[in-house]
Design a protein around this motif. Structure first.
Motif, short mmCIF file in Angstrom:
data_model
loop_
_atom_site.label_atom_id
_atom_site.label_comp_id
_atom_site.label_asym_id
_atom_site.label_seq_id
_atom_site.Cartn_x
_atom_site.Cartn_y
_atom_site.Cartn_z
N CYS A 1 24.97 14.17 29.40
CA CYS A 1 25.99 14.90 30.19
C CYS A 1 26.99 14.25 31.21
O CYS A 1 26.55 13.37 31.73
CB CYS A 1 25.24 16.03 30.76
SG CYS A 1 24.63 17.24 29.92
N TYR A 2 28.37 14.80 31.11
CA TYR A 2 29.07 14.16 31.83
C TYR A 2 29.98 15.31 32.69
O TYR A 2 30.30 16.27 32.11
CB TYR A 2 30.29 13.33 31.09
CG TYR A 2 29.65 11.93 30.33
CD1 TYR A 2 29.69 10.77 31.16
CD2 TYR A 2 29.17 12.37 29.08
CE1 TYR A 2 29.44 9.67 30.44
CE2 TYR A 2 28.62 11.21 28.66
CZ TYR A 2 28.67 9.77 29.03
OH TYR A 2 28.29 8.67 28.55
N HIS A 3 30.23 15.06 33.95
CA HIS A 3 30.97 16.07 34.58
C HIS A 3 32.54 15.28 34.96
O HIS A 3 32.53 14.37 35.45
CB HIS A 3 30.07 16.58 35.80
CG HIS A 3 30.14 15.63 36.86
ND1 HIS A 3 31.18 15.55 38.11
CD2 HIS A 3 29.26 14.69 37.16
CE1 HIS A 3 30.83 14.78 38.96
NE2 HIS A 3 29.73 13.94 38.25
N HIS A 4 33.39 16.53 35.15
CA HIS A 4 34.59 16.13 35.61
C HIS A 4 34.88 17.22 36.99
O HIS A 4 35.23 18.35 36.29
CB HIS A 4 35.70 16.00 34.47
CG HIS A 4 36.97 15.92 34.98
ND1 HIS A 4 37.63 14.57 34.89
CD2 HIS A 4 37.89 16.42 35.93
CE1 HIS A 4 38.83 14.69 35.45
NE2 HIS A 4 39.10 16.00 36.11
N HIS B 1 32.65 18.40 23.26
CA HIS B 1 31.90 17.10 23.57
C HIS B 1 33.02 16.15 24.01
O HIS B 1 34.04 16.62 24.35
CB HIS B 1 31.49 16.61 22.17
CG HIS B 1 30.49 17.18 21.40
ND1 HIS B 1 29.13 17.16 21.95
CD2 HIS B 1 30.56 18.04 20.55
CE1 HIS B 1 28.58 17.91 20.95
NE2 HIS B 1 29.20 18.65 20.25
N ARG B 2 32.62 14.94 24.56
CA ARG B 2 33.18 14.00 25.22
C ARG B 2 33.10 12.77 24.08
O ARG B 2 32.10 12.31 23.63
CB ARG B 2 32.63 13.58 26.50
CG ARG B 2 33.19 12.67 27.12
CD ARG B 2 32.68 12.12 28.67
NE ARG B 2 33.20 11.08 29.43
CZ ARG B 2 32.86 10.10 29.52
NH1 ARG B 2 32.20 9.34 28.57
NH2 ARG B 2 33.64 9.08 30.12
N THR C 1 38.72 5.68 29.23
CA THR C 1 37.80 7.12 29.72
C THR C 1 37.41 7.87 28.51
O THR C 1 37.70 7.60 27.39
CB THR C 1 38.82 7.53 30.53
OG1 THR C 1 38.09 8.69 31.43
CG2 THR C 1 39.78 8.24 30.00
N GLY C 2 36.80 8.87 28.83
CA GLY C 2 36.54 9.98 27.90
C GLY C 2 37.31 11.10 27.87
O GLY C 2 37.66 11.60 28.95
N PHE C 3 37.38 11.77 26.68
CA PHE C 3 38.30 13.08 26.52
C PHE C 3 37.54 14.21 25.82
O PHE C 3 36.71 13.67 25.10
CB PHE C 3 39.50 12.57 25.86
CG PHE C 3 40.54 11.77 26.80
CD1 PHE C 3 41.55 12.33 27.44
CD2 PHE C 3 40.58 10.30 26.29
CE1 PHE C 3 42.28 11.46 28.44
CE2 PHE C 3 41.23 9.58 27.04
CZ PHE C 3 42.28 10.19 28.14
#
Length: 87
Positions: free
Chosen positions: A27-30, A72-73, A81-83
């Protein structure tokens, strides 16, 4: 990005962003946050991207699931970076 670490008695005024899964279901947060605090007699605010936070007392956070699909990332080596990836 410019990093700043703020500690002490802060009030979380606003918090918004997203949590998505990336490679290996990590999991990634922005997250964007706004905090208010006092510096002596001055009332101050700090805002921007939030990397991490430790809450010592209480905060209210509401998470809403995506309906009708999955986000998803995906890492982009060109930008480093992730998108979001909707596939």
């Amino acid at each position: 990005f410019e990093e700043q670490r703020i500690s002490g008695m802060l009030e979380l005024v606003s918090l918004n962003g997203n949590v998505v899964t990336g490679e290996n279901n990590i999991c990634y947060h922005h997250t964007h946050a706004v905090f208010s605090y006092k510096d002596g007699e001055r009332h101050c605010m700090a805002a921007g991207h939030m990397k991490s936070i430790t809450v010592l007392y209480t905060t209210e956070i509401e998470l809403r699931p995506v309906t009708g699909g999955t986000i998803h990332r995906k890492y982009d080596p060109e930008t480093g970076t992730g998108f979001w990836d909707f596939n």
